[in-house]
Design a protein around this motif. Structure first.
Motif, PDB file in Angstrom:
ATOM      1  N   UNK A 116      -5.123   4.460   7.620  1.00  0.00           N
ATOM      2  CA  UNK A 116      -3.769   3.913   7.565  1.00  0.00           C
ATOM      3  C   UNK A 116      -3.838   2.384   7.581  1.00  0.00           C
ATOM      4  N   UNK A 117      -4.863   1.833   8.183  1.00  0.00           N
ATOM      5  CA  UNK A 117      -5.012   0.373   8.184  1.00  0.00           C
ATOM      6  C   UNK A 117      -5.262  -0.127   6.761  1.00  0.00           C
ATOM      7  N   UNK A 118      -6.097   0.593   6.027  1.00  0.00           N
ATOM      8  CA  UNK A 118      -6.360   0.215   4.630  1.00  0.00           C
ATOM      9  C   UNK A 118      -5.075   0.246   3.821  1.00  0.00           C
ATOM     10  N   UNK A 119      -4.258   1.272   4.022  1.00  0.00           N
ATOM     11  CA  UNK A 119      -3.001   1.379   3.295  1.00  0.00           C
ATOM     12  C   UNK A 119      -2.053   0.249   3.707  1.00  0.00           C
ATOM     13  N   UNK A 145     -11.598   2.259  -2.359  1.00  0.00           N
ATOM     14  CA  UNK A 145     -11.525   1.751  -0.991  1.00  0.00           C
ATOM     15  C   UNK A 145     -12.831   2.054  -0.268  1.00  0.00           C
ATOM     16  N   UNK A 146     -13.189   1.176   0.669  1.00  0.00           N
ATOM     17  CA  UNK A 146     -14.416   1.403   1.465  1.00  0.00           C
ATOM     18  C   UNK A 146     -14.230   2.627   2.354  1.00  0.00           C
ATOM     19  N   UNK A 149     -10.626  -2.242  -2.791  1.00  0.00           N
ATOM     20  CA  UNK A 149     -11.781  -2.984  -3.284  1.00  0.00           C
ATOM     21  C   UNK A 149     -11.676  -3.365  -4.754  1.00  0.00           C
ATOM     22  N   UNK A 150     -11.329  -2.420  -5.583  1.00  0.00           N
ATOM     23  CA  UNK A 150     -11.362  -2.658  -7.023  1.00  0.00           C
ATOM     24  C   UNK A 150     -10.310  -1.810  -7.705  1.00  0.00           C
ATOM     25  N   UNK A 151      -9.663  -2.360  -8.693  1.00  0.00           N
ATOM     26  CA  UNK A 151      -8.625  -1.630  -9.417  1.00  0.00           C
ATOM     27  C   UNK A 151      -8.560  -2.100 -10.847  1.00  0.00           C
ATOM     28  N   UNK A 152      -7.918  -1.300 -11.658  1.00  0.00           N
ATOM     29  CA  UNK A 152      -7.759  -1.618 -13.075  1.00  0.00           C
ATOM     30  C   UNK A 152      -6.300  -1.840 -13.403  1.00  0.00           C
ATOM     31  N   UNK A 153      -5.964  -1.710 -14.666  1.00  0.00           N
ATOM     32  CA  UNK A 153      -4.569  -1.902 -15.085  1.00  0.00           C
ATOM     33  C   UNK A 153      -3.642  -0.900 -14.420  1.00  0.00           C
ATOM     34  N   UNK A 202       0.827  -1.196   0.000  1.00  0.00           N
ATOM     35  CA  UNK A 202       0.000   0.000   0.000  1.00  0.00           C
ATOM     36  C   UNK A 202       0.865   1.250   0.000  1.00  0.00           C
ATOM     37  N   UNK A 203       0.429   2.267  -0.732  1.00  0.00           N
ATOM     38  CA  UNK A 203       1.200   3.502  -0.849  1.00  0.00           C
ATOM     39  C   UNK A 203       0.478   4.671  -0.176  1.00  0.00           C
ATOM     40  N   UNK A 204      -0.787   4.860  -0.523  1.00  0.00           N
ATOM     41  CA  UNK A 204      -1.485   6.039  -0.031  1.00  0.00           C
ATOM     42  C   UNK A 204      -2.974   5.896  -0.274  1.00  0.00           C
ATOM     43  N   UNK A 205      -3.760   6.738   0.413  1.00  0.00           N
ATOM     44  CA  UNK A 205      -5.183   6.840   0.096  1.00  0.00           C
ATOM     45  C   UNK A 205      -5.654   8.254   0.373  1.00  0.00           C
TER      46      UNK A 205
END
Length: 124
Positions: free
Chosen positions: A103-106, A98-99, A112-116, A46-49
């Motif tokens: 920092x926990x998510x990162x 992301x829901x 949740x969902x991502x593309x290329x 994880x990098x950032x949100x």
């Protein structure tokens, strides 16, 4: 949710790149968005949100002070400005929904969902 990361490339150590995350067919401003990266054969990192409003941001310790996440909801785009790049930043970078943004998510890469993704290569 379909997201597309772009803006990667080859840069020398100490250089900068700005990644963009665009949404297809929906308004991005309802979503919390994050970035993670992955090197082939290694775990995702994880990098950032950034929260949907842009008021809350979190960064992994490895990029804190060098990377900045931002968003322009009018342009339906999220950005990751990467400065002072290091060879260890080399990876494929993905933007993801992301829901929540925390920092926990990162740290747990709980997106949740991502593309290329887009390849970032930093030469020494």
């Amino acid at each position: 949710v379909q997201l597309q990361a772009s803006g990667g490339g080859l840069v020398q150590a100490g250089g900068s790149l700005r990644l963009s995350c665009a949404a297809s067919g929906f308004a991005l401003d309802y979503y919390h968005i994050g970035w993670f990266r992955q090197v082939p054969g290694k775990e995702r990192e994880g990098v950032s949100c950034i929260s949907s409003s842009g008021g809350i941001t979190y960064y992994a310790d490895s990029v804190k002070g060098r990377f900045t996440i931002s968003r322009d909801n009018d342009r339906n785009t999220v950005y990751l400005q990467m400065n002072s790049l290091k060879p260890e930043d080399t990876a494929v970078y993905y933007c993801a929904s992301a829901r929540i943004c925390s920092i926990v998510v990162v740290d747990t890469v709980d997106f949740s969902s991502w593309g290329p993704g887009t390849q970032v290569t930093v030469s020494s």
